[in-house]
Design a protein around this motif. Structure first.
Motif, PDB file in Angstrom:
ATOM      1  N   ALA A  73       0.874  -1.079   0.294  1.00 19.33           N
ATOM      2  CA  ALA A  73      -0.162  -0.319   0.194  1.00 19.33           C
ATOM      3  C   ALA A  73       1.062   1.297  -0.030  1.00 19.33           C
ATOM      4  CB  ALA A  73      -0.919   0.132   0.976  1.00 19.33           C
ATOM      5  N   ASP A  74       1.971   1.033   0.897  1.00 16.82           N
ATOM      6  CA  ASP A  74       2.577   2.285   1.175  1.00 16.82           C
ATOM      7  C   ASP A  74       3.640   2.437  -0.489  1.00 16.82           C
ATOM      8  OD1 ASP A  74       1.999   2.696   3.343  1.00 16.82           O
ATOM      9  OD2 ASP A  74       4.022   1.714   4.013  1.00 16.82           O
ATOM     10  N   GLU A  75       4.101   1.229  -1.012  1.00 22.01           N
ATOM     11  CA  GLU A  75       4.406   1.545  -2.197  1.00 22.01           C
ATOM     12  C   GLU A  75       3.786   2.468  -3.473  1.00 22.01           C
ATOM     13  OE1 GLU A  75       7.062  -1.092  -5.468  1.00 22.01           O
ATOM     14  OE2 GLU A  75       6.418  -1.600  -3.636  1.00 22.01           O
ATOM     15  N   TYR A  76       2.134   1.731  -3.674  1.00 24.36           N
ATOM     16  CA  TYR A  76       1.744   2.131  -4.564  1.00 24.36           C
ATOM     17  C   TYR A  76       0.367   3.617  -3.933  1.00 24.36           C
ATOM     18  CZ  TYR A  76       3.744  -1.426  -7.864  1.00 24.36           C
ATOM     19  OH  TYR A  76       4.244  -2.552  -8.204  1.00 24.36           O
ATOM     20  N   GLY A  77       0.744   3.259  -3.141  1.00 30.51           N
ATOM     21  CA  GLY A  77      -0.566   4.844  -2.208  1.00 30.51           C
ATOM     22  C   GLY A  77      -1.470   4.062  -2.641  1.00 30.51           C
ATOM     23  N   VAL A  78      -1.871   3.204  -2.157  1.00 27.71           N
ATOM     24  CA  VAL A  78      -3.337   3.099  -1.573  1.00 27.71           C
ATOM     25  C   VAL A  78      -4.105   3.108  -0.073  1.00 27.71           C
ATOM     26  CG1 VAL A  78      -4.975   0.900  -1.857  1.00 27.71           C
ATOM     27  CG2 VAL A  78      -2.924   0.843  -3.767  1.00 27.71           C
ATOM     28  N   GLU A  79      -4.641   4.039  -0.535  1.00 28.53           N
ATOM     29  CA  GLU A  79      -5.082   4.235   0.387  1.00 28.53           C
ATOM     30  C   GLU A  79      -5.516   2.999   2.163  1.00 28.53           C
ATOM     31  OE1 GLU A  79      -7.576   7.467   1.025  1.00 28.53           O
ATOM     32  OE2 GLU A  79      -5.937   8.444  -0.270  1.00 28.53           O
TER      33      GLU A  79
END
Length: 367
Positions: A73-79
């Motif tokens: 999630a941090d790598e791809y900006g998934v909230e």
């Protein structure tokens, strides 16, 4: 041989009618394929505009590993990050419109049914489930909920495969006579001895269920018909594969007398290709089934031979965009649930033939 109509816009999206819209997707399962292929194509920078989706984005992750999910999630900006209990309970459902179901085959129905219960569309990884009965249950669940169900047979949206189907339909090869297809490789070397593909209860089978379904689905797609009988053999010479087929070879018969000969293996030289032979010519795709490929389409009619390699297309991006486009336009996908039920009926006939040594009518094993 006039091929201009088929090759002039080789990579054109012949299925596309809408120009805009976005479907928000939750990834259910963060295995190797989802992390290394799906996320770069749908949520990341996969190398250029032709590697990225136009109609969908990843907005949620569902995983049993909180550490893995948070890292991704941090790598791809998934909230939105959910565990499976939260997903089943309906938490975070406002964050996504559809789900991509990956992971062990025998769990696909549970995840798809949960998504359908929440009114979410479903893109399910092939081969849909571990049995034809569970595949039918998934179809019923999605139809009852009024949501789109598509199964992830990427080759059906790959341009070279679609151009080949157009050539066959237009009679460029005459009447189809035979199909030859195979998909082999050292496929399990990265997963270790505890991976779910070696568990027959979770996988539903071995090489046939994992890679053999690709030529099976392809011949049905190209011929536009379903097999009526199967003859097959399987072998498992290595002890580590006990309980699943390491190698499979099968022959299918079709209603008009066409035949298909296919092989698949978990331990053989990497190779995937197909050939269609007709009364007036033949055509081949090489490679044909792996992801993120750039296949060469070869046609031979009489003394004339044409070889064409179109521009590179990211199959994963095409697959997700096709699914999202079907959702946005309320269009039934070609590789839908019922299409995959037909695959599973053929799979069960193949396995019964391998076990009994006799030819088995497709549908004969249906409970």
């Amino acid at each position: 041989m006039d091929l201009d109509a088929h090759f002039e816009e080789f990579a054109a999206r012949d299925w596309q009618t809408a120009e805009e819209g976005t479907v928000r997707v939750a990834l259910v399962g963060l295995g190797e394929f989802a992390r290394d292929h799906v996320l770069p194509a749908v949520a990341g920078d996969a190398g250029g505009p032709t590697d990225r989706t136009s109609f969908c984005e990843v907005t949620a992750l569902v995983s049993g590993s909180p550490e893995k999910a948070e890292s991704v999630a941090d790598e791809y900006g998934v909230e939105t990050v959910l565990d499976y209990d939260e997903f089943e309970a309906g938490e975070g459902v406002d964050a996504f419109d559809a789900v991509y179901v990956a992971g062990p085959n025998a769990l696909h129905l549970d995840y798809a049914r949960t998504a359908a219960d929440h009114g979410k569309h479903v893109l399910c990884e092939k081969p849909i489930e571990a049995s034809a009965d569970r595949a039918r249950e998934m179809v019923r669940a999605c139809e009852d909920a009024g949501v789109t169900l598509m199964v992830g047979y990427r080759p059906q949206v790959e341009p070279a495969t679609r151009r080949l189907r157009g050539l066959i339909r237009d009679g460029a090869l005459g009447d189809p006579v035979a199909f030859h297809g195979w998909f082999t490789g050292h496929i399990l070397e990265q997963g270790g001895p505890d991976q779910w593909r070696l568990d027959p209860d979770l996988a539903g089978g071995g090489a046939l269920m994992d890679v053999g379904v690709y030529p099976l689905n392809a011949v049905r797609f190209l011929f536009g018909s379903d097999p009526v009988a199967a003859q097959a053999t399987t072998s498992t010479p290595d002890a580590e594969f006990e309980g699943v087929d390491e190698h499979v070879a099968f022959q299918l018969e079709f209603p008009e007398g066409e035949t298909a000969s296919c092989t698949a293996s978990y331990r053989a030289q990497d190779d995937d290709r197909l050939r269609v032979v007709g009364t007036e010519g033949q055509a081949a795709l090489n490679p044909a089934f792996n992801s993120e490929i750039n296949p060469t389409l070869t046609l031979e009619v009489g003394d004339e031979r044409v070889e064409y390699t179109g521009p590179y297309v990211n199959e994963v991006a095409e697959e997700f965009d096709y699914f999202a486009h079907c959702v946005l336009t309320d269009t039934r996908p070609e590789p839908d649930g019922r299409d995959s039920v037909a695959d599973m009926e053929a799979v069960e006939a193949i396995y019964e033939s391998a076990e009994t040594g006799r030819q088995v009518e497709v549908g004969e094993t249906e409970s």
